[in-house]
Design an enzyme around this catalytic site. Structure first.
Site, PDB file in Angstrom:
ATOM      1  N   HIS A 146       0.849  -1.193   0.000  1.00 26.87           N
ATOM      2  CA  HIS A 146       0.000   0.000   0.000  1.00 26.87           C
ATOM      3  C   HIS A 146       0.877   1.232   0.000  1.00 26.87           C
ATOM      4  O   HIS A 146       1.837   1.327   0.754  1.00 26.87           O
ATOM      5  CB  HIS A 146      -0.912   0.039   1.233  1.00 26.87           C
ATOM      6  CG  HIS A 146      -1.732   1.287   1.302  1.00 26.87           C
ATOM      7  ND1 HIS A 146      -2.886   1.454   0.560  1.00 26.87           N
ATOM      8  CD2 HIS A 146      -1.548   2.452   1.971  1.00 26.87           C
ATOM      9  CE1 HIS A 146      -3.375   2.662   0.790  1.00 26.87           C
ATOM     10  NE2 HIS A 146      -2.577   3.289   1.640  1.00 26.87           N
ATOM     11  N   ASP A 193     -15.155   1.858   7.271  1.00 27.65           N
ATOM     12  CA  ASP A 193     -14.132   2.768   6.768  1.00 27.65           C
ATOM     13  C   ASP A 193     -14.667   3.645   5.649  1.00 27.65           C
ATOM     14  O   ASP A 193     -14.364   4.832   5.580  1.00 27.65           O
ATOM     15  CB  ASP A 193     -12.908   1.998   6.274  1.00 27.65           C
ATOM     16  CG  ASP A 193     -11.883   2.952   5.674  1.00 27.65           C
ATOM     17  OD1 ASP A 193     -11.388   3.812   6.425  1.00 27.65           O
ATOM     18  OD2 ASP A 193     -11.621   2.887   4.467  1.00 27.65           O
ATOM     19  N   ARG A 214     -14.621  12.134   7.261  1.00 26.07           N
ATOM     20  CA  ARG A 214     -13.374  12.830   7.600  1.00 26.07           C
ATOM     21  C   ARG A 214     -13.045  13.891   6.559  1.00 26.07           C
ATOM     22  O   ARG A 214     -12.545  14.964   6.875  1.00 26.07           O
ATOM     23  CB  ARG A 214     -12.223  11.826   7.710  1.00 26.07           C
ATOM     24  CG  ARG A 214     -12.250  11.011   8.993  1.00 26.07           C
ATOM     25  CD  ARG A 214     -11.359   9.783   8.892  1.00 26.07           C
ATOM     26  NE  ARG A 214      -9.999  10.148   8.527  1.00 26.07           N
ATOM     27  CZ  ARG A 214      -9.214   9.429   7.717  1.00 26.07           C
ATOM     28  NH1 ARG A 214      -9.661   8.309   7.180  1.00 26.07           N
ATOM     29  NH2 ARG A 214      -7.994   9.824   7.455  1.00 26.07           N
ATOM     30  N   SER A 270      -7.816   3.493   8.987  1.00 27.59           N
ATOM     31  CA  SER A 270      -8.478   3.455   7.679  1.00 27.59           C
ATOM     32  C   SER A 270      -7.711   2.553   6.713  1.00 27.59           C
ATOM     33  O   SER A 270      -8.265   1.642   6.101  1.00 27.59           O
ATOM     34  CB  SER A 270      -8.574   4.880   7.108  1.00 27.59           C
ATOM     35  OG  SER A 270      -9.006   4.860   5.770  1.00 27.59           O
ATOM     36  N   LYS A 291      -8.669  -1.906   5.898  1.00 25.74           N
ATOM     37  CA  LYS A 291      -8.889  -2.448   4.550  1.00 25.74           C
ATOM     38  C   LYS A 291      -7.838  -3.492   4.206  1.00 25.74           C
ATOM     39  O   LYS A 291      -8.134  -4.544   3.650  1.00 25.74           O
ATOM     40  CB  LYS A 291      -8.864  -1.319   3.507  1.00 25.74           C
ATOM     41  CG  LYS A 291     -10.029  -0.352   3.608  1.00 25.74           C
ATOM     42  CD  LYS A 291     -10.124   0.529   2.363  1.00 25.74           C
ATOM     43  CE  LYS A 291      -8.978   1.507   2.223  1.00 25.74           C
ATOM     44  NZ  LYS A 291      -9.187   2.765   2.968  1.00 25.74           N
TER      45      LYS A 291
END
Length: 426
Positions: free
Chosen positions: A86, A165, A172, A187, A191
């Site tokens: 990620h 999320d 947010r 967050s 995931k």
């Protein structure tokens, strides 16, 4: 039906600097996902978290509650060891495109659930959707089958994965609570852990074009996420990498796909190749394949073969010509000398204004729009020679893109080079 807790009590506890109990956290995340806690109440709690923080125990529980709000993918039917990556997002960050097939070509399985771009950072799905026929939606059964047959899937996350999320992320964005490190970490990690991969490599960007502008907060985010991954049984490491200058020589969807294919063909810009290989080595180590050298798979064509299979498996034509912009505008170098600075954020905003990105989730994006960097910091340039090339379908977009680039680059006597990979956490 009476509730076990009251949302206002939960808000007050955190507002006043108290610690939330596991039961309070489980209840508030579940009740918010179901719609029993109102948006304005969750907004108040998010602001309290931003101002007061979460302890490591609270954060681990908050993340676990977000994972529990939906399904967790079961990858036990995948024969290969799994490893995922990620990135916290940057400009010209097309690394997933060459990285996923490269790691798969080396023997791991890469289950990559990606997102769309918002603001100045591009989204992996938007890039891949510039390939004719390619589709982002993949069923769970097809996801497992493709991991076994091809070794890599890059696709959209289903609605069942960490639905808490998705709601909280949107909230947010409109309540000034995006910057909270506990909320960012939970967050991302809710995931990623729900994806079911056994190992995870995080690319935490630092610099003007990154979400985290300074090394201290970037390191704090990296350490927080590595801790969360480890606590949930996922082997997690993070690289802190520079995002003060755009990655590679393109920012924009089809432009970045073209550059990624050049990397898979054994060429491409040196920085993109360097970061792709650095992340690939970490992913392979996480999957127990540390003795495999990913550079070999770039050289011998295996990574390119896997890319073609990965694109074709999702309906794309790897040989189809990509969209090209109808209009181009060249930005010339203001003086002769060495390009000392090219601001990543400014280039990202310019690409967004040319049509490559979106201001709201529902906005369309142009596959062809973007910026080509004809020089990078450290390159010698001549006054009047092309420095940047802007691509757009609509020429009226050039003016605002040029405004974004005002003051974004400098030409001087010499440029200092910063390392691309700054540090490793985990």
């Amino acid at each position: 039906m009476s509730s076990a807790f009251d949302a206002v009590d939960v808000i007050r506890t955190k507002r006043d600097g108290g610690e939330l109990s596991d039961a309070q956290i489980d209840w508030v995340i579940d009740a918010y996902t179901r719609g029993a806690v109102a948006e304005e109440q969750m907004a108040a709690l998010a602001m309290a978290v931003l101002l007061r923080g979460l302890t490591p125990r609270e954060l681990a529980r908050w993340t676990a509650a977000m994972i529990a709000s939906g399904e967790r993918l079961d990858l036990s039917a995948v024969a290969r060891p799994t490893s995922d990556k990620h990135s916290t997002g940057g400009v010209g960050d097309k690394i997933t495109l060459p990285l996923a097939p490269l790691v798969a070509a080396c023997g791991a399985a890469v289950p990559q659930l990606s997102g769309r771009g918002l603001g100045h950072t591009g989204g992996t799905l938007d890039k891949l959707e510039s390939i004719p026929g390619w589709r982002a939606e993949v069923s769970n059964a097809a996801f497992i089958a493709q991991l076994n047959e091809v070794g890599a899937v890059v696709c959209a996350a289903g609605d069942e994965l960490a639905p808490a999320d998705r709601k909280l992320y949107a909230l947010r964005d409109v309540t000034g609570t995006v910057e909270s490190i506990p909320l960012i970490a939970s967050s991302i990690m809710s995931k990623k852990i729900a994806e079911g991969s056994a190992s995870l490599v995080l690319d935490v960007k630092v610099g003007t074009g990154a979400f985290m502008k300074d090394l201290t907060t970037a390191r704090q985010l990296a350490e927080t996420m590595v801790g969360l991954g480890t606590a949930h049984g996922v082997r997690t490491v993070a690289l802190l990498t520079d995002m003060s200058t755009p990655l590679g020589r393109t920012a924009g969807n089809a432009l970045e796909v073209t550059e990624s294919v050049e990397v898979l063909a054994g060429g491409g810009p040196a920085d993109v190749v360097e970061l792709t290989l650095a992340l690939a080595r970490e992913m392979l180590a996480g999957a127990g394949l540390a003795d495999v050298d990913p550079a070999d798979a770039l050289r011998d064509g295996r990574a390119m073969d896997t890319w073609r299979a990965m694109i074709a498996a999702q309906g794309g034509d790897p040989d189809a010509p990509l969209p090209t912009a109808r209009e181009r505008h060249v930005v010339a170098a203001p003086a002769s000398g060495v390009l000392t600075r090219l601001d990543a954020y400014a280039v990202g905003v310019a690409a967004w204004r040319l049509g490559a990105g979106r201001a709201r989730k529902e906005d369309p994006v142009s596959a062809a729009a973007g910026v080509v960097l004809l020089a990078k910091p450290g390159d010698r340039v001549q006054a009047g020679a092309p420095l940047l090339e802007l691509h757009a379908d609509d020429p009226s977009r050039f003016e605002r893109a040029l405004a974004a680039l005002d003051g974004a680059f400098e030409v001087g006597g010499s440029a200092s080079s910063a390392p691309l990979v700054i540090d490793r956490v985990g």
